[in-house]
Design a protein around this motif. Structure first.
Motif, PDB file in Angstrom:
ATOM      1  N   UNK A  12       0.856  -1.191   0.000  1.00 44.58           N
ATOM      2  CA  UNK A  12       0.000   0.000   0.000  1.00 44.58           C
ATOM      3  C   UNK A  12       0.886   1.232   0.000  1.00 44.58           C
ATOM      4  N   UNK A  13       0.520   2.201  -0.836  1.00 43.16           N
ATOM      5  CA  UNK A  13       1.368   3.395  -0.972  1.00 43.16           C
ATOM      6  C   UNK A  13       0.758   4.625  -0.299  1.00 43.16           C
ATOM      7  N   UNK A  14       1.646   5.374   0.362  1.00 42.07           N
ATOM      8  CA  UNK A  14       1.293   6.640   1.007  1.00 42.07           C
ATOM      9  C   UNK A  14       2.378   7.656   0.662  1.00 42.07           C
ATOM     10  N   UNK A  15       2.155   8.915   0.981  1.00 37.70           N
ATOM     11  CA  UNK A  15       3.207   9.892   0.707  1.00 37.70           C
ATOM     12  C   UNK A  15       2.873  11.267   1.235  1.00 37.70           C
ATOM     13  N   UNK A  16       3.779  12.188   0.965  1.00 37.31           N
ATOM     14  CA  UNK A  16       3.551  13.586   1.333  1.00 37.31           C
ATOM     15  C   UNK A  16       3.766  14.450   0.094  1.00 37.31           C
ATOM     16  N   UNK A  17       2.826  15.378  -0.111  1.00 36.69           N
ATOM     17  CA  UNK A  17       2.906  16.311  -1.235  1.00 36.69           C
ATOM     18  C   UNK A  17       3.296  17.676  -0.682  1.00 36.69           C
ATOM     19  N   UNK A  18       4.341  18.241  -1.224  1.00 43.50           N
ATOM     20  CA  UNK A  18       4.760  19.572  -0.760  1.00 43.50           C
ATOM     21  C   UNK A  18       5.678  20.209  -1.770  1.00 43.50           C
ATOM     22  N   UNK A  19       6.058  21.444  -1.492  1.00 46.37           N
ATOM     23  CA  UNK A  19       7.001  22.130  -2.372  1.00 46.37           C
ATOM     24  C   UNK A  19       7.726  23.184  -1.560  1.00 46.37           C
ATOM     25  N   UNK A  20       8.901  22.891  -1.005  1.00 48.47           N
ATOM     26  CA  UNK A  20       9.690  21.670  -1.246  1.00 48.47           C
ATOM     27  C   UNK A  20       9.339  20.570  -0.244  1.00 48.47           C
ATOM     28  N   UNK A  52       0.534  22.310 -10.110  1.00 42.54           N
ATOM     29  CA  UNK A  52       0.385  20.897 -10.499  1.00 42.54           C
ATOM     30  C   UNK A  52      -0.400  20.091  -9.458  1.00 42.54           C
ATOM     31  N   UNK A  53      -0.968  20.776  -8.468  1.00 39.35           N
ATOM     32  CA  UNK A  53      -1.610  20.021  -7.381  1.00 39.35           C
ATOM     33  C   UNK A  53      -2.763  19.150  -7.884  1.00 39.35           C
ATOM     34  N   UNK A  54      -3.641  19.748  -8.690  1.00 38.08           N
ATOM     35  CA  UNK A  54      -4.813  18.984  -9.153  1.00 38.08           C
ATOM     36  C   UNK A  54      -4.418  17.744  -9.974  1.00 38.08           C
ATOM     37  N   UNK A  56      -1.640  16.184  -9.931  1.00 34.53           N
ATOM     38  CA  UNK A  56      -0.895  15.265  -9.054  1.00 34.53           C
ATOM     39  C   UNK A  56      -1.860  14.440  -8.211  1.00 34.53           C
ATOM     40  N   UNK A  57      -2.863  15.095  -7.652  1.00 30.69           N
ATOM     41  CA  UNK A  57      -3.825  14.373  -6.803  1.00 30.69           C
ATOM     42  C   UNK A  57      -4.627  13.379  -7.642  1.00 30.69           C
ATOM     43  N   UNK A  58      -5.040  13.805  -8.824  1.00 27.87           N
ATOM     44  CA  UNK A  58      -5.753  12.878  -9.734  1.00 27.87           C
ATOM     45  C   UNK A  58      -4.892  11.654 -10.020  1.00 27.87           C
ATOM     46  N   UNK A  59      -3.600  11.922 -10.254  1.00 28.42           N
ATOM     47  CA  UNK A  59      -2.667  10.837 -10.557  1.00 28.42           C
ATOM     48  C   UNK A  59      -2.524   9.877  -9.389  1.00 28.42           C
ATOM     49  N   UNK A  60      -2.421  10.432  -8.190  1.00 33.79           N
ATOM     50  CA  UNK A  60      -2.280   9.570  -7.008  1.00 33.79           C
ATOM     51  C   UNK A  60      -3.504   8.678  -6.849  1.00 33.79           C
ATOM     52  N   UNK A  61      -4.681   9.258  -7.069  1.00 32.06           N
ATOM     53  CA  UNK A  61      -5.916   8.462  -6.970  1.00 32.06           C
ATOM     54  C   UNK A  61      -5.909   7.374  -8.038  1.00 32.06           C
ATOM     55  N   UNK A  62      -5.540   7.761  -9.262  1.00 32.23           N
ATOM     56  CA  UNK A  62      -5.530   6.786 -10.369  1.00 32.23           C
ATOM     57  C   UNK A  62      -4.546   5.653 -10.100  1.00 32.23           C
ATOM     58  N   UNK A  63      -3.468   5.967  -9.385  1.00 28.61           N
ATOM     59  CA  UNK A  63      -2.455   4.947  -9.083  1.00 28.61           C
ATOM     60  C   UNK A  63      -2.815   4.101  -7.860  1.00 28.61           C
ATOM     61  N   UNK A  77      -5.067  24.742  -0.479  1.00 26.34           N
ATOM     62  CA  UNK A  77      -5.403  24.571  -1.906  1.00 26.34           C
ATOM     63  C   UNK A  77      -6.040  23.208  -2.172  1.00 26.34           C
ATOM     64  N   UNK A  78      -5.804  22.239  -1.297  1.00 29.89           N
ATOM     65  CA  UNK A  78      -6.351  20.889  -1.516  1.00 29.89           C
ATOM     66  C   UNK A  78      -7.870  20.846  -1.264  1.00 29.89           C
ATOM     67  N   UNK A  79      -8.375  21.768  -0.464  1.00 31.44           N
ATOM     68  CA  UNK A  79      -9.776  21.692  -0.011  1.00 31.44           C
ATOM     69  C   UNK A  79     -10.786  21.440  -1.128  1.00 31.44           C
ATOM     70  N   UNK A  80     -10.773  22.232  -2.232  1.00 34.52           N
ATOM     71  CA  UNK A  80     -11.796  22.003  -3.272  1.00 34.52           C
ATOM     72  C   UNK A  80     -11.637  20.682  -4.019  1.00 34.52           C
ATOM     73  N   UNK A  81     -10.516  19.988  -3.828  1.00 36.43           N
ATOM     74  CA  UNK A  81     -10.291  18.733  -4.552  1.00 36.43           C
ATOM     75  C   UNK A  81     -10.782  17.521  -3.762  1.00 36.43           C
ATOM     76  N   UNK A  82     -11.321  17.755  -2.563  1.00 36.67           N
ATOM     77  CA  UNK A  82     -11.701  16.640  -1.688  1.00 36.67           C
ATOM     78  C   UNK A  82     -13.196  16.368  -1.721  1.00 36.67           C
ATOM     79  N   UNK A  83     -13.581  15.123  -1.442  1.00 35.06           N
ATOM     80  CA  UNK A  83     -15.000  14.775  -1.400  1.00 35.06           C
ATOM     81  C   UNK A  83     -15.605  15.096  -0.044  1.00 35.06           C
ATOM     82  N   UNK A  84     -14.811  14.905   1.019  1.00 38.55           N
ATOM     83  CA  UNK A  84     -15.291  15.215   2.372  1.00 38.55           C
ATOM     84  C   UNK A  84     -14.166  15.838   3.174  1.00 38.55           C
ATOM     85  N   UNK A  85     -14.526  16.787   4.038  1.00 38.95           N
ATOM     86  CA  UNK A  85     -13.518  17.438   4.888  1.00 38.95           C
ATOM     87  C   UNK A  85     -14.042  17.418   6.327  1.00 38.95           C
TER      88      UNK A  85
END
Ligand code: ATR
Length: 285
Positions: A12-20, A52-54, A56-63, A77-85
């Motif tokens: 199972x894969x997990x990770x952290x998204x950031x810059x840097x 590239x956040x959107x 990237x998140x789509x890609x993570x879900x697809x993977x 910035x992630x808030x509008x991309x989520x189904x539930x908060x």
């Protein structure tokens, strides 16, 4: 402490998204946790530009990635991309942990609870007491959302830019049932008897500067600096000289990670192993 991971077709894969994300300690923290519980899972850093956040998140879900953390600059910035908060993340206006349930993204924020849990070594019952908070940025917001549920009587927020403290207090006061929040100047803060003073500013990361002079305060019983690099900021060194019980931000980092670990795996995070992983990662820094 080994953070070696087993990789197979079932990992199972997990990770952290950031810059840097180059300085993140989360991979050591979580990979050690997975290992300690014998879970076949791996956690990776993902450097993602803000624009590239959107994708990237789509890609993570697809993977089929099972969950991820967010750090600067993506927490809001992630808030509008989520189904539930979760409610706490809505109040803070920022998400640091996301779980993917069959592609449905659930976001929460573990900073507030992580901070409260990290106070345990101080053996401090905040109910009815006064707390001072230095700073009014993203970290202060998470802390105030947590502290307002601790039953503290009054929370005084002091910031270099007073308007930011006022805006923070007025947006969070509506959620604080027993707690009164007030934006104050440094001299007003110094005149209060405080059960706890928390530094959430970045002042002290340089190892030289202090956000306040503890000797000027009427009474401070405990000090927390959420900075963990360096492990002892000048503020904490002063607390030590004055024999005031104090903590750095390592406990908050550990406990926000442990809460994220449980949110993903449904299991109690292995505290001793994860703490040791953080300590050795910081020593190797
Ligand atoms: P974070 O998300 O880590 O809280 P932030 O939102 O950038 O980071 O907030 C940083 C905090 O440190 C703010 O309260 C900031 O004060 P301003 O709102 O006035 O900018 C505070 N800060 C940073 N540098 C400072 C300095 N040199 N003196 C006093 N406060 C400082």
């Amino acid at each position: 402490m080994s953070t070696a991971v087993r990789i197979s077709g079932k990992t199972k894969l997990y990770g952290v998204i950031g810059h840097p994300v180059t300085h993140t300690l989360s991979p050591q923290l979580h990979n050690t946790g997975f290992n300690a519980l014998g879970l076949e899972a791996a956690y990776l850093p993902f450097p993602v530009h803000p624009e590239q956040l959107q994708p990237a998140v789509r890609g993570l879900v697809a993977l089929g990635v099972c969950g991820f953390n967010l750090t600067v600059p993506h927490k809001s910035a992630i808030l509008p991309l989520l189904d539930e908060v979760s409610l706490i993340a809505q109040r803070i206006g920022a998400v640091n942990t996301v779980r993917s349930d069959d592609g449905k993204l659930l976001g929460t924020n573990t900073d507030a609870l992580g901070f409260l849990r990290s106070l345990a070594p101080l053996d401090l019952e905040l109910r009815g007491l006064r707390v001072g908070v230095l700073g009014a940025g993203g970290s202060a917001r998470a802390l105030l959302a947590g502290l307002s549920e601790s039953g503290a009587a009054r929370i005084f927020v002091c910031n270099r830019t007073p308007e930011r403290a006022e805006a923070l207090v007025s947006s969070l006061q509506q959620f604080a049932q027993e707690t009164e929040m007030v934006a104050v100047s440094l001299s007003e803060l110094e005149s209060q008897p405080l059960a706890l003073l928390v530094n959430t500013t970045t002042v002290g990361m340089d190892g030289v500067s202090v956000p306040a002079d503890l000797e000027r305060f009427r009474e401070i019983r405990n000090v927390v600096d959420i900075i963990y690099r360096p492990p002892q900021t000048p503020l904490l060194a002063q607390a030590q000289r004055l024999s005031i019980p104090h903590l750095n931000g390592l406990g908050m980092l550990l406990h926000q990670g442990m809460e994220a670990f449980s949110f993903w795996t449904g299991k109690l995070a292995p505290e001793a192993e994860m703490r040791a992983a953080l300590n050795s990662a910081l020593q190797a820094d």
